[in-house]
Write an enzyme that holds these catalytic residues in place. Sequence first.
Site, PDB file in Angstrom:
ATOM      1  N   PRO A  55       0.823  -1.212   0.000  1.00  0.00           N
ATOM      2  CA  PRO A  55       0.000   0.000   0.000  1.00  0.00           C
ATOM      3  C   PRO A  55       0.859   1.266   0.000  1.00  0.00           C
ATOM      4  O   PRO A  55       1.979   1.242   0.515  1.00  0.00           O
ATOM      5  CB  PRO A  55      -0.792  -0.110   1.310  1.00  0.00           C
ATOM      6  CG  PRO A  55      -0.085  -1.110   2.149  1.00  0.00           C
ATOM      7  CD  PRO A  55       0.698  -1.998   1.233  1.00  0.00           C
ATOM      8  N   ASP A  56       0.321   2.365  -0.571  1.00  0.00           N
ATOM      9  CA  ASP A  56       1.043   3.634  -0.426  1.00  0.00           C
ATOM     10  C   ASP A  56       0.636   4.259   0.908  1.00  0.00           C
ATOM     11  O   ASP A  56       0.022   3.592   1.759  1.00  0.00           O
ATOM     12  CB  ASP A  56       0.827   4.547  -1.644  1.00  0.00           C
ATOM     13  CG  ASP A  56      -0.587   5.087  -1.746  1.00  0.00           C
ATOM     14  OD1 ASP A  56      -1.405   4.839  -0.831  1.00  0.00           O
ATOM     15  OD2 ASP A  56      -0.899   5.779  -2.741  1.00  0.00           O
ATOM     16  N   ARG A 112      -0.730   7.752   1.389  1.00  0.00           N
ATOM     17  CA  ARG A 112      -1.750   8.794   1.470  1.00  0.00           C
ATOM     18  C   ARG A 112      -2.964   8.585   0.593  1.00  0.00           C
ATOM     19  O   ARG A 112      -3.840   9.452   0.569  1.00  0.00           O
ATOM     20  CB  ARG A 112      -1.112  10.160   1.179  1.00  0.00           C
ATOM     21  CG  ARG A 112      -0.103  10.555   2.241  1.00  0.00           C
ATOM     22  CD  ARG A 112       0.580  11.892   2.010  1.00  0.00           C
ATOM     23  NE  ARG A 112       1.541  12.137   3.082  1.00  0.00           N
ATOM     24  CZ  ARG A 112       2.752  11.581   3.156  1.00  0.00           C
ATOM     25  NH1 ARG A 112       3.170  10.764   2.194  1.00  0.00           N
ATOM     26  NH2 ARG A 112       3.552  11.828   4.177  1.00  0.00           N
ATOM     27  N   ASN A 168      11.097   5.133  -1.527  1.00  0.00           N
ATOM     28  CA  ASN A 168      10.566   3.850  -1.073  1.00  0.00           C
ATOM     29  C   ASN A 168      11.584   3.082  -0.232  1.00  0.00           C
ATOM     30  O   ASN A 168      12.786   3.149  -0.464  1.00  0.00           O
ATOM     31  CB  ASN A 168      10.118   3.020  -2.278  1.00  0.00           C
ATOM     32  CG  ASN A 168       8.991   3.702  -3.028  1.00  0.00           C
ATOM     33  OD1 ASN A 168       8.391   4.641  -2.489  1.00  0.00           O
ATOM     34  ND2 ASN A 168       8.712   3.277  -4.235  1.00  0.00           N
ATOM     35  N   ASP A 202      11.116  -0.254   0.239  1.00  0.00           N
ATOM     36  CA  ASP A 202      10.802  -1.668  -0.027  1.00  0.00           C
ATOM     37  C   ASP A 202      11.920  -2.419  -0.742  1.00  0.00           C
ATOM     38  O   ASP A 202      11.807  -3.627  -0.970  1.00  0.00           O
ATOM     39  CB  ASP A 202       9.492  -1.779  -0.822  1.00  0.00           C
ATOM     40  CG  ASP A 202       9.478  -0.946  -2.106  1.00  0.00           C
ATOM     41  OD1 ASP A 202      10.551  -0.762  -2.725  1.00  0.00           O
ATOM     42  OD2 ASP A 202       8.389  -0.486  -2.502  1.00  0.00           O
ATOM     43  N   HIS A 242      14.913   7.921   1.735  1.00  0.00           N
ATOM     44  CA  HIS A 242      14.344   7.673   3.064  1.00  0.00           C
ATOM     45  C   HIS A 242      14.886   6.390   3.675  1.00  0.00           C
ATOM     46  O   HIS A 242      14.250   5.779   4.528  1.00  0.00           O
ATOM     47  CB  HIS A 242      12.809   7.646   2.990  1.00  0.00           C
ATOM     48  CG  HIS A 242      12.233   8.994   2.641  1.00  0.00           C
ATOM     49  ND1 HIS A 242      10.933   9.180   2.247  1.00  0.00           N
ATOM     50  CD2 HIS A 242      12.799  10.229   2.639  1.00  0.00           C
ATOM     51  CE1 HIS A 242      10.716  10.475   2.010  1.00  0.00           C
ATOM     52  NE2 HIS A 242      11.834  11.131   2.227  1.00  0.00           N
TER      53      HIS A 242
HETATM   54  P1  OAD Z   1       2.139   8.828  -0.925  1.00  0.00           P
HETATM   55  O1  OAD Z   1       1.246   7.752  -0.438  1.00  0.00           O
HETATM   56  O2  OAD Z   1       2.138  10.117  -0.200  1.00  0.00           O
HETATM   57  O3  OAD Z   1       1.802   9.171  -2.439  1.00  0.00           O
HETATM   58  C1  OAD Z   1       1.636   8.170  -3.419  1.00  0.00           C
HETATM   59  C2  OAD Z   1       1.206   8.828  -4.717  1.00  0.00           C
HETATM   60  O4  OAD Z   1       1.155   7.829  -5.716  1.00  0.00           O
HETATM   61  C3  OAD Z   1      -0.172   9.482  -4.648  1.00  0.00           C
HETATM   62  O5  OAD Z   1      -0.138  10.703  -5.352  1.00  0.00           O
HETATM   63  C4  OAD Z   1      -1.071   8.450  -5.344  1.00  0.00           C
HETATM   64  O6  OAD Z   1      -2.159   9.044  -5.998  1.00  0.00           O
HETATM   65  C5  OAD Z   1      -0.108   7.859  -6.346  1.00  0.00           C
HETATM   66  N1  OAD Z   1      -0.386   6.465  -6.737  1.00  0.00           N
HETATM   67  C6  OAD Z   1      -0.802   5.432  -5.981  1.00  0.00           C
HETATM   68  N2  OAD Z   1      -0.878   4.307  -6.694  1.00  0.00           N
HETATM   69  C7  OAD Z   1      -0.478   4.629  -7.959  1.00  0.00           C
HETATM   70  C8  OAD Z   1      -0.328   3.910  -9.185  1.00  0.00           C
HETATM   71  N3  OAD Z   1      -0.564   2.597  -9.282  1.00  0.00           N
HETATM   72  N4  OAD Z   1       0.110   4.586 -10.277  1.00  0.00           N
HETATM   73  C9  OAD Z   1       0.369   5.917 -10.210  1.00  0.00           C
HETATM   74  N5  OAD Z   1       0.245   6.640  -9.093  1.00  0.00           N
HETATM   75  C10 OAD Z   1      -0.169   6.014  -7.991  1.00  0.00           C
HETATM   76  O7  OAD Z   1       3.609   8.184  -1.023  1.00  0.00           O
HETATM   77  P2  OAD Z   1       5.018   8.958  -1.150  1.00  0.00           P
HETATM   78  O8  OAD Z   1       4.886  10.168  -1.980  1.00  0.00           O
HETATM   79  O9  OAD Z   1       6.015   7.939  -1.539  1.00  0.00           O
HETATM   80  O10 OAD Z   1       8.153   8.128   4.471  1.00  0.00           O
HETATM   81  O11 OAD Z   1       5.254   9.378   0.370  1.00  0.00           O
HETATM   82  C11 OAD Z   1       6.431  10.015   0.751  1.00  0.00           C
HETATM   83  C12 OAD Z   1       6.878   9.595   2.129  1.00  0.00           C
HETATM   84  O12 OAD Z   1       5.826   9.762   3.065  1.00  0.00           O
HETATM   85  C13 OAD Z   1       7.236   8.133   2.216  1.00  0.00           C
HETATM   86  O13 OAD Z   1       8.565   7.874   1.829  1.00  0.00           O
HETATM   87  C14 OAD Z   1       7.018   7.800   3.679  1.00  0.00           C
HETATM   88  C15 OAD Z   1       5.844   8.696   4.022  1.00  0.00           C
HETATM   89  O14 OAD Z   1       5.891   9.263   5.286  1.00  0.00           O
HETATM   90  C16 OAD Z   1       8.858   7.084   5.021  1.00  0.00           C
HETATM   91  O15 OAD Z   1       8.638   5.920   4.759  1.00  0.00           O
HETATM   92  C17 OAD Z   1       9.948   7.441   5.944  1.00  0.00           C
END
Ligand code: OAD
Length: 272
Positions: A38-39, A41, A112, A114, A131
Site C-alpha cells: 500500500p502507499d 496517502r 521507497n 521496499d 528515506h
Molecule cells: P504517498 O502515499 O504520499 O503518495 C503516493 C502517490 O502515488 C499518490 O499521489 C497516489 O495518488 C499515487 N499512486 C498510488 N498508486 C499509484 C499507481 N498505481 N500509479 C500511479 N500513481 C499512484 O507516497 P510517497 O509520496 O512515496 O516516508 O510518500 C512520501 C513519504 O511519506 C514516504 O517515503 C514515507 C511517508 O511518510 C517514510 O517511509 C519514511
Amino acid sequence: VTLSERSLDAVADYIKSGKVRRIVVMTGAGISTAAGIPDFRSPETGLYANLAKLNLPEPEAVFDLNFFKTNPKPFYVLAKDLYPGNFHPTISHVFIRMLSTKGLLHQLYTQNIDCLERAAGIPSELIVEAHGSFANQRCIDCKTAFPHDLMREHISRAEVPRCTRPNCKGLVKPDIVFFHEALPSLFYDRIHMADTADLALVMGTSLQVHPFASLPEQVPTHVPRVLFNLERVGSLGSHADDVLVLGDCDTGVRKLADALGWREELEAEWRQ
Ligand code: OAD
C-alpha cells in the site's frame, strides 16, 4: 489521442533522437502499489488511512522518532506488512532498470523503503534511497548494527528487537528515515545530479514530504518533466514542457515503452 498521449510520443521521439543521455527518475510509493504494497496517502487504501487500529495520535506517528522511543510497537506491526522479500518489482521498476541497461539512467531518487529497485536489478550506484531502507538496522542509542537474520525473525513476529550489546538494550530500528531525522548524506551528495538532467520522470509520489518534494524543482526549467501519477502533484504541469500522464504508472510506462518500441523487451524482462 489525448494531449498527454501526443506529448508522450514527443517524449519518446526526444529519447530516440539520441539527445537524451541523462534521465533522472524520482519515485514514491505509487510505483509499488501494483506489487501489493500500500502507499501512504491514498484515501481508502493508503497506510495512513488504515492505521486506526494501532491507536496512534496521528498516522505519521508511526514514522516519528520521538513517538518510536516511547512506543515502538506500532512501527513493528506495520513493518511486518512492509518487509521486503515477499514482493516482486513492477513494470515501472523494470522500465527504470531498462533505462539503466540502455545507459540512459543518470540517477534514481526513491522515497521507497521496499528495496524493489535493488530487486529489479537497478545498479546500486545509480540509486539514492532518500528515506533509507530495510537493508540495515542498528540500535538507536549505541548505533551497534543488529544482525539481519534476527531482524527478519523479529519482524515476522511483529516483535520489537533490542540491542544485543551487553548492558545496552536500546531499541533497534531499521535505517529508515523517520520524521525528525536527517536524510542520508548520499541524498545531498547527489542532489546536484538533477541539475544536469536532460529529462526527468516523476512517478507515484504525492510530493508531500520535504526535502524530497523539492527535487523536481532542481531540474532546469527548459528540461521536460514527465509525471506518471494518479493525480497531479507539486508543480508538475507548470512548466511549458511538462507532460502529465495521469493514471496508474504501469499503464503510462507501457504507453511510453510502446512509443519507444521497447514494449516487447519490457514485458519479457518483467516476466523473468
Ligand atoms: P504517498 O502515499 O504520499 O503518495 C503516493 C502517490 O502515488 C499518490 O499521489 C497516489 O495518488 C499515487 N499512486 C498510488 N498508486 C499509484 C499507481 N498505481 N500509479 C500511479 N500513481 C499512484 O507516497 P510517497 O509520496 O512515496 O516516508 O510518500 C512520501 C513519504 O511519506 C514516504 O517515503 C514515507 C511517508 O511518510 C517514510 O517511509 C519514511
